[in-house]
Design an enzyme around this catalytic site. Sequence first.
Site, PDB file in Angstrom:
ATOM      1  N   ARG A 112       0.835  -1.213   0.000  1.00 36.80           N
ATOM      2  CA  ARG A 112       0.000   0.000   0.000  1.00 36.80           C
ATOM      3  C   ARG A 112       0.865   1.256   0.000  1.00 36.80           C
ATOM      4  O   ARG A 112       0.477   2.293   0.514  1.00 36.80           O
ATOM      5  CB  ARG A 112      -0.946   0.018   1.182  1.00 36.80           C
ATOM      6  CG  ARG A 112      -0.288  -0.178   2.539  1.00 36.80           C
ATOM      7  CD  ARG A 112      -1.296   0.091   3.616  1.00 36.80           C
ATOM      8  NE  ARG A 112      -0.855  -0.397   4.901  1.00 36.80           N
ATOM      9  CZ  ARG A 112      -1.506  -0.163   6.027  1.00 36.80           C
ATOM     10  NH1 ARG A 112      -2.599   0.555   6.014  1.00 36.80           N
ATOM     11  NH2 ARG A 112      -1.074  -0.646   7.166  1.00 36.80           N
ATOM     12  N   ASP A 142      -6.738  -3.647   0.216  1.00 40.73           N
ATOM     13  CA  ASP A 142      -7.194  -2.508  -0.594  1.00 40.73           C
ATOM     14  C   ASP A 142      -6.122  -1.456  -0.885  1.00 40.73           C
ATOM     15  O   ASP A 142      -6.380  -0.496  -1.609  1.00 40.73           O
ATOM     16  CB  ASP A 142      -8.407  -1.844   0.084  1.00 40.73           C
ATOM     17  CG  ASP A 142      -8.096  -1.368   1.502  1.00 40.73           C
ATOM     18  OD1 ASP A 142      -6.912  -1.383   1.886  1.00 40.73           O
ATOM     19  OD2 ASP A 142      -9.042  -1.007   2.227  1.00 40.73           O
ATOM     20  N   ASP A 202      10.305  -7.268   8.364  1.00 38.87           N
ATOM     21  CA  ASP A 202      10.018  -6.306   7.285  1.00 38.87           C
ATOM     22  C   ASP A 202       9.773  -4.904   7.850  1.00 38.87           C
ATOM     23  O   ASP A 202       9.623  -3.952   7.091  1.00 38.87           O
ATOM     24  CB  ASP A 202       8.816  -6.755   6.448  1.00 38.87           C
ATOM     25  CG  ASP A 202       7.617  -7.103   7.302  1.00 38.87           C
ATOM     26  OD1 ASP A 202       7.702  -8.077   8.068  1.00 38.87           O
ATOM     27  OD2 ASP A 202       6.595  -6.393   7.232  1.00 38.87           O
TER      28      ASP A 202
HETATM   29  P1  AMP Z   1       2.513  -3.744   8.117  1.00 38.46           P
HETATM   30  O1  AMP Z   1       1.901  -4.606   9.151  1.00 38.46           O
HETATM   31  O2  AMP Z   1       1.854  -2.389   7.966  1.00 38.46           O
HETATM   32  O3  AMP Z   1       3.981  -3.633   8.268  1.00 38.46           O
HETATM   33  O4  AMP Z   1       2.221  -4.463   6.724  1.00 38.46           O
HETATM   34  C1  AMP Z   1       2.621  -5.786   6.433  1.00 38.46           C
HETATM   35  C2  AMP Z   1       2.425  -6.060   4.962  1.00 38.46           C
HETATM   36  O5  AMP Z   1       1.047  -5.985   4.607  1.00 38.46           O
HETATM   37  C3  AMP Z   1       3.145  -5.092   4.048  1.00 38.46           C
HETATM   38  O6  AMP Z   1       3.603  -5.822   2.946  1.00 38.46           O
HETATM   39  C4  AMP Z   1       2.055  -4.120   3.679  1.00 38.46           C
HETATM   40  O7  AMP Z   1       2.320  -3.481   2.455  1.00 38.46           O
HETATM   41  C5  AMP Z   1       0.842  -5.019   3.595  1.00 38.46           C
HETATM   42  N1  AMP Z   1      -0.412  -4.325   3.866  1.00 38.46           N
HETATM   43  C6  AMP Z   1      -0.869  -3.907   5.080  1.00 38.46           C
HETATM   44  N2  AMP Z   1      -2.069  -3.308   4.939  1.00 38.46           N
HETATM   45  C7  AMP Z   1      -2.392  -3.332   3.636  1.00 38.46           C
HETATM   46  C8  AMP Z   1      -3.504  -2.862   2.848  1.00 38.46           C
HETATM   47  N3  AMP Z   1      -4.542  -2.257   3.406  1.00 38.46           N
HETATM   48  N4  AMP Z   1      -3.457  -3.086   1.533  1.00 38.46           N
HETATM   49  C9  AMP Z   1      -2.422  -3.703   0.946  1.00 38.46           C
HETATM   50  N5  AMP Z   1      -1.356  -4.171   1.613  1.00 38.46           N
HETATM   51  C10 AMP Z   1      -1.327  -3.985   2.943  1.00 38.46           C
HETATM   52 MG    MG Z   2       5.418  -2.665   7.482  1.00 39.12          MG
END
Ligand code: AMP
Ligand code: MG
Length: 470
Positions: free
Chosen positions: A96, A128, A258
């Site tokens: 995203r 999304d 990550d």
């Molecule tokens: P995070 O927990 O924010 O570090 O996200 C973990 C993974 O999920 C990353 O690859 C983000 O890009 C993906 N991700 C989290 N929320 C969304 C979203 N609403 N749409 C697409 N990818 C998401």
């Molecule tokens: Mg992240």
Amino acid sequence: MTAKEYNPFLSLDYQTALESLGEDYFDVVDAAVFPQKILRFRNDQLLQILGLPAEKVSDRHFTEAFGEFQGVRPFLALRYHGYQLGHYNPYLGDGRGFIYGQIRGGDGRLYDLGTKGSGTTPYSRNADGRLTLKGGVREVLAGEALFQLGVNTSRCLSLVETGESLWRGDEPSPTRAAVMVRFSHSHLRFGTFERLHYLQRPDLIERLLDHLIYYYYPELIGLEDAYPRFYAQLVTKVATLAAQWMAAGFCHGVLNTDNMSLTGESFDYGPYAFIPTYNPRFTAAYFDYGSLYSYGNQPRICYFNLEKLQIPLSMVIPISDLERGLAEFDECYENTYRQLMLQKLGFTQLSTAEGSELLAQTIQLLQESQIGYHQFFAELAQQFNYAWRSHPETILENSTITAGNLAIWRNIYQRCLQQLEIETIGDRLSTANPQTALLRPVIESVWDPIAQQDDWEPFYALLLRISQKQ
Ligand code: AMP
Ligand code: MG
């Protein structure tokens, strides 16, 4: 360009560091088109680093660049994998967000402008690609609060509300949407290397190491042992960051690999929390059922994540060198944590023995009394009085603390006060301990007026208090 069309963000000298890495590391993507672009936050302090006088940058310039996504360079969604709550996930990547551009700051360092909530990418899976407005508000606040607390953190450059409605399990839905731009040194992560090991590409690991050294660790350029030194420096940076989080009373909440930056910065603030009271088991993320990423586990998790990073790096660096680098973690963490905590107590030059005793007694007091963690230090700063030096019974006499070791703690605190230039302690206490803490109820208290009446004043007032360390 005509005067009307001129936008300072589109005239910046964008760098091509990531592009020069080659297409193995990213995908070129487009931004979503949003129905509305309402600027909710702009970080004028960061404009200074970009060399832009705030008065020359209008809100319209912000929304054109970071809402409509008029841009100069291709938008790059970075590829990466990662260990999430201990399990390897090869289906990650910028789902995203993307890198809008890279800029060399007035300080000579390279910065990424990275989006969050800018639409779907090849890595969105079934999600999304969006960010909730509340998530954006929370990340803006986290970056500013951590920055003021001296944590090596990313900050937000802008937050634009997009007029969309989102459905989320962890917020009352439908909920409002936004797109954010994050300002940090790099969005390259431990997981960037992990993906390259998964693909069995030591050549790409070497190229990434060369890139990191060239742009972020330039003092290592040309050294024969640059690779092991890079890892050793990263260990030091991450240990320092862990100590900064712990002293700040901050629980990141999602320390997946990550979310661990290769420049050692703190970034990506989702379900984070500042601890209400000193409790090592405090856990910020509702989905972290095993409390893996609890407040007290953070140093250990950072160590484990650095250890996991040895798997890809050992494709090109001797494992004995990596182990030697990691062996420095504990000492660096302990020393930095002690130094930061003693600073919060007003001291910079206590003997090791005295400092260790004061720190141990302070932690015991915080734990047994369960006084607010931030409240304790804020009270210390506010109530500090020269008379404490000769009358230990008056130290924090107006506090609500009731605990067994308060008398013992007062005695050792008095002893430390007697050793030092007392004139400077009050200033140090105020600098290290802002009166406003970004506790969850505080965030909710500024979010509620936004959600209910679209009233942004309490949010801006809170940002002002944070920036002025009030
Ligand atoms: P995070 O927990 O924010 O570090 O996200 C973990 C993974 O999920 C990353 O690859 C983000 O890009 C993906 N991700 C989290 N929320 C969304 C979203 N609403 N749409 C697409 N990818 C998401
Ligand atoms: Mg992240």
